[in-house]
Write a protein that holds these residues in place. Structure first.
Motif, short mmCIF file in Angstrom:
data_model
loop_
_atom_site.label_atom_id
_atom_site.label_comp_id
_atom_site.label_asym_id
_atom_site.label_seq_id
_atom_site.Cartn_x
_atom_site.Cartn_y
_atom_site.Cartn_z
N PHE A 20 -10.08 0.17 -2.47
CA PHE A 20 -11.12 -0.72 -1.74
C PHE A 20 -10.25 -1.96 -1.34
O PHE A 20 -10.54 -2.48 -0.24
CB PHE A 20 -12.15 -1.29 -2.81
N GLY A 21 -9.44 -2.47 -1.98
CA GLY A 21 -8.64 -3.48 -1.66
C GLY A 21 -7.63 -3.27 -0.45
O GLY A 21 -7.62 -4.03 0.38
N ALA A 22 -6.90 -2.01 -0.39
CA ALA A 22 -6.23 -1.47 0.61
C ALA A 22 -6.92 -1.50 1.96
O ALA A 22 -6.20 -1.65 3.15
CB ALA A 22 -5.42 -0.17 0.19
N ALA A 23 -8.22 -1.20 1.79
CA ALA A 23 -9.03 -0.91 3.07
C ALA A 23 -9.20 -2.57 3.61
O ALA A 23 -9.55 -2.48 4.92
CB ALA A 23 -10.49 -0.45 2.60
N PHE A 24 -9.02 -3.41 2.97
CA PHE A 24 -9.18 -4.96 3.73
C PHE A 24 -7.67 -5.14 4.33
O PHE A 24 -7.54 -5.81 5.32
CB PHE A 24 -9.26 -5.97 2.80
N ILE A 76 0.89 -1.06 0.01
CA ILE A 76 0.05 -0.12 -0.08
C ILE A 76 0.97 1.31 0.03
O ILE A 76 0.68 2.11 -0.82
CB ILE A 76 -0.98 0.04 1.32
N THR A 77 1.72 1.26 0.79
CA THR A 77 2.53 2.30 1.00
C THR A 77 3.58 2.64 -0.06
O THR A 77 3.71 3.73 -0.63
CB THR A 77 3.61 2.44 2.38
N LEU A 78 4.13 1.51 -0.65
CA LEU A 78 5.07 1.88 -1.80
C LEU A 78 4.12 2.28 -2.93
O LEU A 78 4.79 3.11 -3.60
CB LEU A 78 5.42 0.18 -1.94
N ASP A 79 3.15 1.90 -3.24
CA ASP A 79 2.32 2.08 -4.43
C ASP A 79 2.06 3.51 -4.34
O ASP A 79 2.40 4.12 -5.60
CB ASP A 79 0.97 1.24 -4.23
N ASN A 80 1.81 4.22 -3.40
CA ASN A 80 1.30 5.65 -3.52
C ASN A 80 2.55 6.58 -3.81
O ASN A 80 2.55 7.27 -4.54
CB ASN A 80 0.85 6.18 -2.36
N ASN A 87 3.39 -4.31 -8.16
CA ASN A 87 2.65 -4.74 -7.11
C ASN A 87 2.34 -5.98 -6.99
O ASN A 87 1.84 -7.09 -6.24
CB ASN A 87 1.37 -3.99 -6.94
N LEU A 88 2.32 -6.86 -8.48
CA LEU A 88 1.86 -8.14 -8.72
C LEU A 88 2.50 -9.34 -7.97
O LEU A 88 2.28 -9.97 -7.29
CB LEU A 88 1.37 -8.38 -10.16
N PRO A 89 4.00 -9.28 -8.32
CA PRO A 89 4.74 -10.13 -7.37
C PRO A 89 4.83 -9.97 -6.09
O PRO A 89 5.05 -10.74 -5.23
CB PRO A 89 6.27 -10.00 -8.33
N ILE A 90 4.75 -8.89 -5.37
CA ILE A 90 4.98 -8.42 -4.23
C ILE A 90 3.82 -9.01 -3.66
O ILE A 90 3.82 -9.59 -2.44
CB ILE A 90 5.04 -7.09 -3.67
N GLY A 91 2.48 -8.56 -4.26
CA GLY A 91 1.37 -9.20 -3.67
C GLY A 91 1.29 -10.77 -3.61
O GLY A 91 0.81 -11.02 -2.62
N SER A 110 -4.14 -6.56 -5.90
CA SER A 110 -2.97 -6.97 -6.96
C SER A 110 -3.84 -6.83 -7.95
O SER A 110 -3.54 -6.37 -9.42
CB SER A 110 -2.89 -8.35 -6.65
N LEU A 111 -5.21 -7.23 -8.32
CA LEU A 111 -6.07 -7.29 -9.60
C LEU A 111 -6.27 -5.81 -10.08
O LEU A 111 -6.20 -5.51 -11.16
CB LEU A 111 -7.33 -8.05 -9.36
#
Length: 502
Positions: A110-114, A22-26, A171-175, A86-87
């Motif tokens: 939405f996914g990050a909230a989980f 999450i944090t890396l993405d932003n 994010n896909l391999p990390i996820g 990831s999706l």
């Protein structure tokens, strides 16, 4: 000895990896914004929405997801979030327009909230010893700061050698690794006695969505805009209904008594302020470095790295500082130190800003963040009953995300407002003037196409100075707010956080 206790440190690694997505993405995205603006012809407001739509969806459902995670299983919700995030990242990477990118960014939120509320709540359950919990939260905070700080560098490498699409594909391999790791090592935890507060959840989503949307739109437009006013009125009205319902519901999802504790409310505000400064700095400095000063994306990422080093150093010494100086000085002092980094920027920011000022300023700002975030988070989580860990964590995360939204929206609109005031004074053809007003990236593209070299250099100086003037005034406000808030934290906080209720 229970399974969760035996593998608690390995479990912490899984939680930190999941949180880092999450944090890396932003922050990876921050460095990619100029490239996205050039490739998709995105305006300044569209760039704000690419960042803020994620926050809008994230913040509006955090508390609800945190409550559901407490009831149905925090590990289960963490894994669901990793898959959803990831999706959505895959869709964002395949986007060919700003509309598509904004859509998939909302799904990422939405996914990050989980994911986010599950991390701290599981840490609270895995680490029962207070000293160990403080160390675990310190490591969590350090990874939070490091992933924020490494984001620009990783983004710089990606933009330098591939394209902005890969800032999402990463994010896909990390996820995948985080999903497998969490499945193997984490224990499941939930509150068996929890009951679904469906009315409260619905009201919570509505009022947070409306308020967050109103805050963001107020930054893009103004408080006098009808849409903004309607959104804020709806948000405040439903918020009042939510509070009325929660105070009378026998199984309310939010323990309102938390807000009576200074060890919860003041550190929450402190963390919000830290995030406010960090998000705003990265959003604007990445554009300043690349568009105004002509650094490459990789060089821009390297220039932001001292903040990461500062966060790492501050987080490392934070537990010892807390023991030696107490919670008020650790939290409030950290905020003031962070503000000193911005003070240095105020006195040195120009089109040709000296390199030493950039490096030292970010180092000081990061050190203050690293020093104050672990004790703030520890104080917050120590104020929360264990059975409400997911909700309490979500309340903390919601504060962070709303602060990030306000940072981009309010500071973004303020910088843009000052920028436009200067640009409107430029004498140019209507088509050129429109391009200059769209964004600093659009202005540079339009000026580069001019045949007159003399006019080219003159216009570049004017638009660059307009952008820098907006940043200058914004940082003055940030410095004053941080120093005042740090002083209040020192004055109001008790010396020690209380232990969590069992």
């Amino acid at each position: 000895m229970p399974y969760s206790y035996e593998k608690r440190w390995a479990g912490l690694g899984a939680l930190c990896l999941a949180m880092s997505i999450i944090t890396l993405d932003n922050t990876v995205l921050d460095v990619a914004l100029p490239s996205i603006s050039n490739d998709l012809s995105a305006s300044m407001s569209e760039l704000q929405w690419i960042v803020d739509i994620y926050i809008l969806f994230f913040a509006s459902i955090l508390i609800t997801i945190g409550a559901l995670g407490d009831q149905f299983g925090r590990k289960r919700f963490l894994k669901i979030g990793i898959v959803l995030f990831s999706l959505a990242s895959l869709g964002a990477g395949l986007s060919t327009s700003t509309a598509e990118l904004i859509l998939f960014r909302s799904l990422s939120g939405f996914g990050a909230a989980f994911i986010m509320p599950s991390t701290l709540s599981i840490i609270t359950h895995m680490f029962t010893d207070s000293d160990e919990r403080m160390k675990a939260i310190g490591l969590w905070s350090m990874i939070f700061g490091l992933s924020q700080g490494f984001g620009p560098l990783i983004g710089g490498f990606i933009i330098e050698y591939t394209s902005w699409h890969w800032v999402f594909f990463i994010n896909l391999p990390i996820g995948l690794i985080a999903f497998v790791y969490a499945s193997w090592v984490l224990p499941e935890s939930h509150n068996k006695n929890a009951k679904a507060d469906l009315v409260g959840m619905l009201l919570c989503v509505i009022f947070l969505f409306a308020l967050t949307y109103g805050i963001i739109e107020a930054g893009v437009k103004s408080l006098s805009d009808a849409t903004v006013q309607i959104s804020l009125i709806i948000g405040l009205t439903v918020c009042a209904l939510f509070i009325f319902w929660e105070r009378r519901c026998s199984h309310a999802m939010i323990p309102f008594e938390l807000f009576k504790k200074r060890t919860f409310t003041i550190p929450s505000f402190a963390i919000a302020l830290i995030v406010f400064g960090m998000v705003g700095s990265m959003f604007f400095f990445s554009q300043l470095f690349q568009t105004v000063q002509g650094y490459s994306a990789l060089q821009a990422g390297l220039l932001l790295m001292p903040m990461t080093l500062g966060v790492a150093i501050g987080s490392k010494i934070s537990p010892n500082a807390l023991k030696a100086y107490g919670m008020p000085l650790s939290i409030g002092g950290g905020i003031i130190i962070s503000a000193l980094g911005m003070v240095l920027f105020v006195f040195t920011i120009t089109i040709h800003m000296p390199l030493w000022a950039i490096l030292v300023g970010f180092l000081i700002q990061g050190f203050g963040m690293g020093l104050s975030m672990p004790p703030s988070t520890h104080s917050i989580m120590s104020s929360i009953p264990k059975e409400k860990a997911g909700v309490g964590s979500a309340l903390n995360d919601t504060t962070i995300e709303l602060s990030a939204a306000m940072s981009i929206a309010i500071l973004g609109s303020y910088v843009n407002h000052i920028y436009l005031l200067h640009v409107k004074e430029i004498e140019a053809e209507p088509s050129l003037l429109k391009a200059l007003q769209n964004s600093i990236q659009s202005a540079h593209q339009a000026i580069a196409s001019l045949p007159n070299v003399a006019a080219h250099d003159h216009l570049l100086t004017l638009v660059n100075q307009a952008f820098i003037d907006g940043m200058y005034h914004t940082m003055i406000v940030g410095c004053l707010l941080s120093i005042l808030s740090g002083s209040l934290a020192i004055w109001l906080l008790p010396n020690n956080a209380q232990e969590p209720k069992q």
